[in-house]
Write a protein that holds these residues in place. Structure first.
Motif: not given
Length: 140
Positions: A73-85, A127-132
């Motif tokens: 649930l930490h930021t890098p992993w959560l951001a990756l999970a959102v990207l994959l979703f 790109v959204g993931y890279l900004i995060l």
């Protein structure tokens, strides 16, 4: 305790405020911006950030003692999970997910899930993931 939206360690309330602001921006784009770069690309960049902020607002990353709950649930992993979703939803559009779920006639489902695949959407999500990630690394 006041909400510090611009702190270096934002809390769940801050992410809720970010999510609401991003949602309002998304609605304004959908309602008032004609088709083109802003609506087609920037809106998709922002949707990844919106989903991330919603997840951070809803899911605690620390327990009551302030200890981390789960590294996923930490930021890098959560951001990756959102990207994959987001990628999964886009590929669902490619495979006609809305129709396969029997929601083809539901206007809201066609808006939320989408009804046509666009490879540029995948780029916008990335790109959204890279900004995060950029905001995360800048903060740390």
């Amino acid at each position: 305790m006041p909400v510090n939206v611009f702190s270096r360690q934002p809390d769940r309330k801050s992410f809720l405020i970010y999510a609401v602001l991003l949602f309002v921006i998304e609605v304004l784009i959908a309602r008032f911006v004609p088709s083109g770069f802003i609506r087609g690309f920037v809106g998709d960049v922002l949707v990844v950030m919106l989903l991330f902020c919603m997840a951070r607002a809803l899911v605690p990353v620390v327990n009551v003692k302030g200890e981390p709950i789960n590294r996923l649930l930490h930021t890098p992993w959560l951001a990756l999970a959102v990207l994959l979703f987001a990628f999964a939803i886009e590929f669902g559009q490619y495979w006609g997910l809305v129709d396969k779920l029997g929601l083809g006639g539901n206007r809201l489902a066609r808006i939320v899930i989408g009804s046509h695949f666009d490879p540029l959407d995948l780029l916008a999500y990335f790109v959204g993931y890279l900004i995060l990630m950029g905001l995360y690394w800048k903060r740390n």
